[in-house]
Design a protein around this motif. Structure first.
Motif, mmCIF file in Angstrom:
data_model
loop_
_atom_site.group_PDB
_atom_site.id
_atom_site.type_symbol
_atom_site.label_atom_id
_atom_site.label_comp_id
_atom_site.label_asym_id
_atom_site.label_seq_id
_atom_site.Cartn_x
_atom_site.Cartn_y
_atom_site.Cartn_z
ATOM 1 N N GLN A 41 0.841 -1.190 0.000
ATOM 2 C CA GLN A 41 0.000 0.000 0.000
ATOM 3 C C GLN A 41 0.874 1.238 0.000
ATOM 4 O O GLN A 41 1.883 1.290 0.723
ATOM 5 C CB GLN A 41 -0.907 -0.002 1.228
ATOM 6 N N VAL A 95 1.077 5.544 0.122
ATOM 7 C CA VAL A 95 0.399 6.776 0.510
ATOM 8 C C VAL A 95 1.328 7.942 0.223
ATOM 9 O O VAL A 95 2.424 8.028 0.796
ATOM 10 C CB VAL A 95 0.011 6.762 2.001
ATOM 11 N N GLU A 96 0.875 8.824 -0.668
ATOM 12 C CA GLU A 96 1.664 9.999 -1.014
ATOM 13 C C GLU A 96 1.297 11.172 -0.110
ATOM 14 O O GLU A 96 0.172 11.261 0.391
ATOM 15 C CB GLU A 96 1.424 10.412 -2.474
ATOM 16 N N SER A 97 2.251 12.063 0.052
ATOM 17 C CA SER A 97 2.024 13.280 0.823
ATOM 18 C C SER A 97 2.983 14.360 0.344
ATOM 19 O O SER A 97 3.918 14.079 -0.413
ATOM 20 C CB SER A 97 2.229 13.022 2.325
ATOM 21 N N CYS A 148 6.375 9.342 -0.441
ATOM 22 C CA CYS A 148 5.529 8.170 -0.573
ATOM 23 C C CYS A 148 5.937 7.163 0.501
ATOM 24 O O CYS A 148 7.121 6.815 0.599
ATOM 25 C CB CYS A 148 5.700 7.563 -1.959
ATOM 26 N N PHE A 173 1.812 10.670 -8.488
ATOM 27 C CA PHE A 173 1.558 9.335 -7.942
ATOM 28 C C PHE A 173 2.877 8.599 -7.741
ATOM 29 O O PHE A 173 3.785 8.715 -8.563
ATOM 30 C CB PHE A 173 0.734 8.495 -8.922
ATOM 31 N N TRP A 197 -0.468 1.510 -7.520
ATOM 32 C CA TRP A 197 -0.477 2.967 -7.433
ATOM 33 C C TRP A 197 -1.016 3.462 -6.111
ATOM 34 O O TRP A 197 -1.908 2.866 -5.531
ATOM 35 C CB TRP A 197 -1.349 3.528 -8.554
ATOM 36 N N GLY A 198 -0.501 4.610 -5.705
ATOM 37 C CA GLY A 198 -1.087 5.315 -4.584
ATOM 38 C C GLY A 198 -2.236 6.182 -5.068
ATOM 39 O O GLY A 198 -2.594 6.163 -6.245
ATOM 40 N N GLN A 199 -2.807 6.954 -4.169
ATOM 41 C CA GLN A 199 -3.944 7.813 -4.509
ATOM 42 C C GLN A 199 -3.508 9.142 -5.121
ATOM 43 O O GLN A 199 -4.326 9.836 -5.745
ATOM 44 C CB GLN A 199 -4.783 8.081 -3.259
ATOM 45 N N GLY A 200 -2.264 9.483 -4.941
ATOM 46 C CA GLY A 200 -1.756 10.706 -5.549
ATOM 47 C C GLY A 200 -1.815 11.907 -4.622
ATOM 48 O O GLY A 200 -2.566 11.935 -3.643
ATOM 49 N N THR A 201 -0.995 12.884 -4.951
ATOM 50 C CA THR A 201 -0.982 14.146 -4.216
ATOM 51 C C THR A 201 -0.898 15.280 -5.230
ATOM 52 O O THR A 201 -0.134 15.207 -6.196
ATOM 53 C CB THR A 201 0.185 14.196 -3.209
ATOM 54 N N GLN A 202 -1.700 16.299 -5.032
ATOM 55 C CA GLN A 202 -1.794 17.403 -6.000
ATOM 56 C C GLN A 202 -0.643 18.374 -5.816
ATOM 57 O O GLN A 202 -0.376 18.839 -4.695
ATOM 58 C CB GLN A 202 -3.120 18.142 -5.820
#
Length: 123
Positions: free
Chosen positions: A3, A5-7, A22, A95, A113-118
């Motif tokens: 899993q 997780v991006e930030s 990530c 991502f 893939w992660g959920q992405g960060t804008q």
């Protein structure tokens, strides 16, 4: 299944810097390559950078060479993408992704893939 997780995304002015991170869980990160991709609205996903499980081998897209730096900390199961001299056209969702093989520089091999960060770069 790993899993991700991006930030670290956010708003930055053109020419500025930002680092996205990530965090991986579920499998030791040193066993697989990790990559960063980005997707702008209305555009295809673009492979930005990849790093081997050991961290010894790194790939950069031509468009980011000399400005972006990918790094990983296998003790923490994290991979970072430091982005310098950002451009407005680099506004996108960023991502991170992993794969099971050793193909750190092959975008087609990444599948998790992660959920992405804008990331938004203002002009």
């Amino acid at each position: 299944q790993v899993q991700l997780v991006e930030s670290g995304g956010g708003l930055v002015q053109a020419g500025g810097s930002l680092t996205v991170s990530c965090a991986a869980s579920g499998r030791p990160s040193s066993s697989f390559p990790m990559g960063w991709f980005r997707q702008a609205p209305g555009k295809e996903r673009e492979f930005v950078a990849g790093i081997s499980g050991s961290g010894l081998f790194i790939y950069y897209a031509d468009s980011v060479k000399g400005r972006f730096t990918i790094s990983r900390d296998n003790a923490k199961n994290t991979v970072d993408l430091q982005m310098n001299n950002l451009k407005p056209e680099e506004t996108a969702v960023y991502f991170c992704a992993t794969q099971k093989g050793p193909y750190y520089n092959d975008a087609s091999k990444y599948y998790n893939w992660g959920q992405g960060t804008q990331v938004t770069v203002s002009s």
